[in-house]
Design an enzyme around this catalytic site. Structure first.
Site, short mmCIF file in Angstrom:
data_model
loop_
_atom_site.label_atom_id
_atom_site.label_comp_id
_atom_site.label_asym_id
_atom_site.label_seq_id
_atom_site.Cartn_x
_atom_site.Cartn_y
_atom_site.Cartn_z
N GLU A 1 34.13 40.81 39.32
CA GLU A 1 34.77 41.76 38.40
C GLU A 1 34.65 43.19 38.94
O GLU A 1 35.55 44.01 38.74
CB GLU A 1 34.17 41.64 36.99
CG GLU A 1 34.32 40.25 36.35
CD GLU A 1 35.74 39.69 36.36
OE1 GLU A 1 36.70 40.49 36.40
OE2 GLU A 1 35.89 38.45 36.36
N GLU B 1 43.45 39.92 42.57
CA GLU B 1 42.45 38.90 42.90
C GLU B 1 41.96 39.05 44.33
O GLU B 1 40.81 38.71 44.63
CB GLU B 1 43.00 37.49 42.66
CG GLU B 1 43.17 37.12 41.19
CD GLU B 1 41.92 37.27 40.34
OE1 GLU B 1 40.80 37.09 40.86
OE2 GLU B 1 42.05 37.60 39.15
ZN ZN Z 1 39.57 37.85 39.08
#
Ligand code: ZN
Length: 507
Positions: A271, A300
């Protein structure tokens, strides 16, 4: 001509001001969402759903106001240099506007209400391992996803339309060969590791490590890498996530396990990677598309870059292992090599967010196939558990013991995020390809990491990726940064090298 040096046309400035007002309302909705996952008592869920519905409906009304359409058209005519940041910003606003106006407000409101209630139902169902309690919500969400896709693409209702919410320009036809290559290459690699006689001592990760001490270490580690806590927080939630409410307010969450500290550690680093991207977006473009991440697949890549490629490496732990030992005295006599092998263990497992790098994408292949079948109607959502378990066995080779460790583990389908899962695979591919490009420029990366100097790597990401926001479409950005179209090969090369390093006969 550089638009930054010429006065911006008035039409553009008026559009930006109107757009930022809509974004401000959206930020209020994000805060309600964050609060729901971090703080909200379960009995408050129905009222929260009404709040979310109101904000989503209002934001939609503002965003689709014909005046915004007129302002976009005026900005398109006002002579911005075609390759300027401002022209890219108008292009992205046009895209967002044209998509938003196709979706009727009642549908937006129904989605907001249903997703808010469904996430509360999912939290309870997961806790109690009770799929039947969640099944009606899953049915509703997939039926809403179909209606939403039909509204967007004039009745066709294709999966590509949903993919485009997360990854502009992506199609299932472009995705399939990438996922197919992973389907073919990953299981043999996992088997190679499993067949090896070498196996790490996992007890190292199951030592007493109180939650408060884990949180303090996570804060120390993420600050050292560059996450700015004067503009951020770290909290707990059932499903780890990162949410930026606005400038100076990027919030990370994690979840602590009583059994194993690796889960919280790597969720936090993951995160944090999202958070570093958010904190690196250009401040002058906040509230506009250029102040947002490029796509889910690129987002991502930023979390996975830090989580997998950096924070599983020997150089990274050469610096952080002594600090970890200081934070967790039970590790005082542990050896760095043993710890590295333990965190890099390759082993098929049930939970996606705890999966190792080799088997992780098998979890994504499973979910992508299942959601496509539920979306198309081939698989009734109520039949999900049996189908999940059957395909999981085929892909990963394990028998799922219960739905909490199976089809109830992820939040995505409860919040209606259909089409999101494949962006994790894109994130893995992007991250490995980006890391290869970064190492070609930052040649002494391992030496820098080993002495705790993360700023050259972060500065490279800021310069090449973060500062652009949505200026380039995702496939273009990756090509610009790495010089190549997206390919599975850098990821597979990284994984092969890793399996050889930890499990190879020569070690
Ligand atoms: Zn993620």
């Amino acid at each position: 001509m550089n638009a930054a040096h010429a006065p911006l046309p008035a039409a553009y400035a008026v559009l930006i001001a109107a757009w930022k007002r809509v974004s401000l309302l959206g930020a209020v909705g994000k805060l309600l969402g964050w609060d729901q996952e971090v703080n909200l008592p379960p009995a408050g869920a129905p009222h929260r759903a009404e709040q979310q519905t109101l904000i989503a409906g209002l934001a939609h009304e503002w965003r689709t106001d014909p005046k915004i359409g007129d302002l976009i058209a005026a900005a398109e005519r006002c002579g911005l240099p075609p390759d300027s940041a401002e022209a890219a910003c108008v292009r992205e606003m046009r895209r967002d506007y044209d998509r938003a106006v196709k979706v009727p407000r009642p549908l937006v409101e129904e989605m907001a209400r249903t997703h808010s209630l469904a996430v509360a139902a999912w939290q309870e169902a997961r806790k109690k391992n009770n799929f039947p309690a969640f099944a009606p919500w899953l049915e509703k969400n997939f039926s809403l996803a179909r209606r939403y896709a039909e509204a967007l693409d004039d009745g066709a209702g294709s999966y590509d339309t949903l993919l485009n919410d997360y990854e502009q320009g992506l199609t299932a036809a472009a995705l399939d060969p990438l996922l197919g290559r992973l389907r073919e290459a990953l299981p043999p690699l996992a088997r190679e590791a499993m067949r090896s006689r070498r196996s790490p001592n996992q007890d190292l990760l199951n030592v007493p490590f109180p939650k408060e001490a884990q949180a303090a270490f996570a804060r120390d580690l993420t600050s050292a890498i560059g996450f700015d806590f004067t503009g951020g927080r770290l909290d707990e939630s059932a499903h780890p996530f990162c949410s930026t409410i606005g400038p100076g307010d990027t919030r990370l969450t994690t979840r602590y396990s009583g059994r194993n500290f690796k889960e919280a550690l790597y969720s936090t680093i993951h995160e944090m990677g999202h958070g570093l991207y958010e904190q690196g977006l250009p401040p002058e473009h906040r509230g506009t598309p250029l102040g947002e991440g490029c796509s889910s697949g690129v987002h991502e890549s930023q979390s996975l870059f830090w989580e997998n490629l950096i924070a599983h490496s020997p150089a990274f732990w050469a610096f952080f292992f002594p600090r970890l030992q200081a934070a967790c005295p039970a590790l005082a006599s542990a050896r760095l090599d043993d710890f590295l092998f333990a965190v890099n263990k390759v082993e098929p497992s049930f939970i996606r967010i705890q999966a190792d790098e080799v088997t992780y994408n098998l979890h994504i292949l499973l979910r992508t196939g299942l959601e496509r079948d539920m979306f198309s109607g081939r698989l009734p959502p109520r039949d999900l558990p049996g189908e999940w378990n059957r395909r999981f066995h085929d892909l990963v080779g394990l028998d799922v013991p219960d739905d909490a460790q199976g089809c109830l583990q992820d939040i995505h389908w409860s919040v209606g995020a259909v089409g999101y899962f494949p962006t994790y695979s894109l994130g893995h591919l992007n991250a490995a390809q980006i890391e290869t490009a970064l190492r070609a420029e930052v040649r002494d990366l391992d030496r820098l990491l080993a002495r705790g100097d993360f700023s050259p790597a972060l500065a490279w990401l800021r310069r090449n990726i973060h500062q652009h926001g949505r200026r380039y479409e995702p496939a273009d950005l990756v090509r610009r940064v790495t010089g190549q179209p997206l390919s599975p090969e850098p990821l597979l090369a990284h994984l092969r090298e890793k399996v050889r390093f930890y499990y190879g006969a020569g070690r």
